[in-house]
Design a protein around this motif. Structure first.
Motif, PDB file in Angstrom:
ATOM      1  N   GLU A 167       5.999  -1.142  10.060  1.00 49.78           N
ATOM      2  CA  GLU A 167       6.082   0.196   9.949  1.00 49.78           C
ATOM      3  C   GLU A 167       4.669   0.806   9.322  1.00 49.78           C
ATOM      4  N   LEU A 168       4.560   2.037   9.668  1.00 54.84           N
ATOM      5  CA  LEU A 168       3.095   2.676   9.091  1.00 54.84           C
ATOM      6  C   LEU A 168       3.490   3.112   7.716  1.00 54.84           C
ATOM      7  N   PRO A 169       2.459   2.619   6.778  1.00 61.49           N
ATOM      8  CA  PRO A 169       2.613   2.857   5.137  1.00 61.49           C
ATOM      9  C   PRO A 169       2.515   4.514   4.984  1.00 61.49           C
ATOM     10  N   LYS A 170       3.099   4.898   4.122  1.00 56.50           N
ATOM     11  CA  LYS A 170       2.960   6.562   3.858  1.00 56.50           C
ATOM     12  C   LYS A 170       1.751   6.462   2.881  1.00 56.50           C
ATOM     13  N   ARG A 171       1.413   5.475   2.235  1.00 53.32           N
ATOM     14  CA  ARG A 171       0.389   5.335   1.165  1.00 53.32           C
ATOM     15  C   ARG A 171      -0.271   4.106   1.170  1.00 53.32           C
ATOM     16  N   ILE A 172      -1.698   3.989   1.437  1.00 51.21           N
ATOM     17  CA  ILE A 172      -2.240   2.598   1.266  1.00 51.21           C
ATOM     18  C   ILE A 172      -3.295   2.860   0.611  1.00 51.21           C
ATOM     19  N   VAL A 173      -3.642   1.633  -0.212  1.00 51.08           N
ATOM     20  CA  VAL A 173      -4.951   1.415  -0.948  1.00 51.08           C
ATOM     21  C   VAL A 173      -5.655   0.417  -0.122  1.00 51.08           C
ATOM     22  N   ILE A 174      -6.938   0.551   0.135  1.00 51.55           N
ATOM     23  CA  ILE A 174      -7.952  -0.143   1.015  1.00 51.55           C
ATOM     24  C   ILE A 174      -9.176  -0.656   0.002  1.00 51.55           C
ATOM     25  N   GLN A 175      -9.231  -1.845  -0.286  1.00 55.99           N
ATOM     26  CA  GLN A 175     -10.397  -2.172  -1.104  1.00 55.99           C
ATOM     27  C   GLN A 175     -11.530  -2.714  -0.020  1.00 55.99           C
ATOM     28  N   GLY A 176     -12.697  -1.831  -0.260  1.00 57.00           N
ATOM     29  CA  GLY A 176     -13.987  -2.104   0.644  1.00 57.00           C
ATOM     30  C   GLY A 176     -14.653  -1.040   1.084  1.00 57.00           C
ATOM     31  N   GLY A 177     -15.847  -1.275   1.544  1.00 61.20           N
ATOM     32  CA  GLY A 177     -16.663  -0.139   1.842  1.00 61.20           C
ATOM     33  C   GLY A 177     -17.547  -0.313   2.974  1.00 61.20           C
TER      34      GLY A 177
END
Length: 461
Positions: A167-177
């Motif tokens: 399922e599509l996350p309502k909130r996501i943290v992504i580490q990286g640039g």
């Protein structure tokens, strides 16, 4: 009897390995390809292709919002993540089948199993079979790198898993640039997720032109993506289905998903490289090769991301083709790794080719910069707060265009064409002599007449 079972054994059924196998077979070589996962490799199965499909789909909601300014009244709309994933899977399966068919049509044989080197000419398959080969090509690509282990890292997903979320996350943290982090940030935000990007550097897109880095960040933040720089993820706690991501700055973020996209490492583990005498490049951890893609062993070659040279699918394909031409076609070809165009399918999109301003100033004594930042014609009607960046980096002495950098819609498509001119060493006068195609955003590339900056390095006394 033949001295070897096959003329060429390719380890890895990705884009580069497949191209090499097909061309070598077309030259009459007896070829075998081993792929332990799925034919097509990273790009087709879990990289460029599914990523671009997700990016295209994520634009739809913005297009619907922009439609109002052009007189369209669109009612209630809905999005179903499961449908997107299922349709993506169908297309990837079709492409995988096409890759398999094309290899087999060339006369090469595919074995769906792991292959490990026993010596310079012998490959052991996971099935127990041993194959001897006159030449061996390693094209095993790369794999996600999560970096140093932190508490809770077992809860983290990579881009591999992101394509198969239930399922599509309502909130996501992504580490990286970099490429992957920013592309998925735009994807998830486009589908409605609350996205936070965490990056250890002072700004995203390290290695890109400074103006591009600033522009992309500003545009992403306008679209509601939170970008936190100068810190890293220190710990991830899981509470039921939720996560708390603790940052090195002392703050924390609640989310439904945590993703790391901090780079990829060459897929060299467990290949038997030591047994065959294949050396690793100590500078980047990839297989060490020369300009012909030859390793430290005369009959063993390596191409693509496993060498950690220029990790782009078209480069792997070009290297694979050049290898086959050189070894089996008796047409020596070296791949020129200079002036390779690249794109980041972030939102907004980035297209770039050639030198950045910073690189040019380090290499040339006189550098002229032509830069424009403008509101695209579509935004004048849609009302969207967005701007396009176009920049040319020019050698002020020879007038040669050294680099082109674009941020905005269709940046990648425009850059592909401009790359031809840059590769041919076109001058700024050549650009100026080209009649503008109006009304387009890209006409700015041939209508900028006055440098916005001029850098002249004084000769040493």
């Amino acid at each position: 009897m033949a001295e070897f079972d096959v003329d060429l054994f390719v380890i890895g059924g990705g884009s580069g390995g497949v191209r090499a196998a097909r061309i070598a077979a077309n030259y009459g070589a007896k070829v075998m390809v081993a792929e332990e996962y799925r034919m097509g490799g990273t790009c087709v199965i879990r990289g460029c292709v599914p990523k671009k499909l997700f990016v295209i789909g994520s634009h739809v909601h913005q297009e619907i919002e922009d439609a109002a300014g052009f007189g369209w009244s669109i009612g209630q709309v809905s999005f179903d993540w499961a449908t997107l994933v299922a349709n993506k899977d169908k297309e990837i399966a079709r492409l995988e089948g096409a890759y398999t068919t094309n290899v087999e049509k060339s006369g090469a044989r595919i074995v769906k199993t792991r292959a490990v080197l026993e010596d310079a000419h012998t490959i052991r398959l996971a099935t127990g079979e041993k194959v001897t080969a006159k030449y061996i090509l390693i094209a095993t690509g790369g794999a996600p790198n999560h970096g140093p282990a932190v508490p809770g890292i077992e809860h983290v997903i990579s881009s591999n898993e992101a394509f198969h979320l239930k399922e599509l996350p309502k909130r996501i943290v992504i580490q990286g640039g970099g490429y992957i982090a920013l592309e998925f940030a735009g994807i998830f935000a486009g589908y409605g997720s609350d996205v936070t990007v965490v990056y250890r550097g002072d700004n995203i897109l390290r290695g890109f032109d400074e103006d591009v880095r600033k522009h992309v960040r500003a545009e992403m933040e306008k679209r509601g993506i939170t970008i936190i720089t100068g810190c890293t993820v220190a710990k991830i706690d899981k509470h039921g289905r939720d996560f708390t991501t603790h940052l090195s700055s002392g703050s924390s973020i609640a989310s439904d998903q945590v993703m790391f996209a901090i780079g990829r490492h060459p897929n060299v583990r467990g290949l038997g490289l030591e047994a065959a005498g294949v050396a690793i490049n100590p500078a980047n951890g990839g297989i060490q090769v020369d300009g012909w893609s030859k390793t430290s062993v005369d009959n063993i070659y390596a191409i693509g991301d496993v060498t950690h040279r220029t990790n782009l699918t078209p480069v792997a394909i070009r290297e694979g083709h050049a290898f086959a031409d050189t070894v089996f076609g008796k047409r020596p070809v070296q791949v020129d790794h200079a002036t390779i165009p690249t794109a980041v399918f972030s939102q907004p999109e980035v297209g770039t080719v050639g030198l950045t301003e910073e690189e040019a100033r380090a290499q040339y004594s006189h550098v002229d910069i032509y830069k424009t930042d403008f509101r695209p014609i579509k935004a004048t009607m849609s009302g969207r707060d967005t701007r396009v960046l176009m920049k040319l980096v020019v050698d002020g002495t020879s007038d040669r265009v050294l680099g082109c950098h674009i941020v905005g819609d269709c940046a990648a498509e425009v850059t592909q064409v401009v790359a031809i001119a840059v590769k041919m060493k076109a001058t700024k006068a050549d650009f100026d002599a080209t009649v503008a195609l109006h009304p387009t955003a890209s006409e700015e590339l041939v209508t900028m007449r006055t440098p916005t900056a001029r850098h002249v390095r004084q000769a040493a006394e």
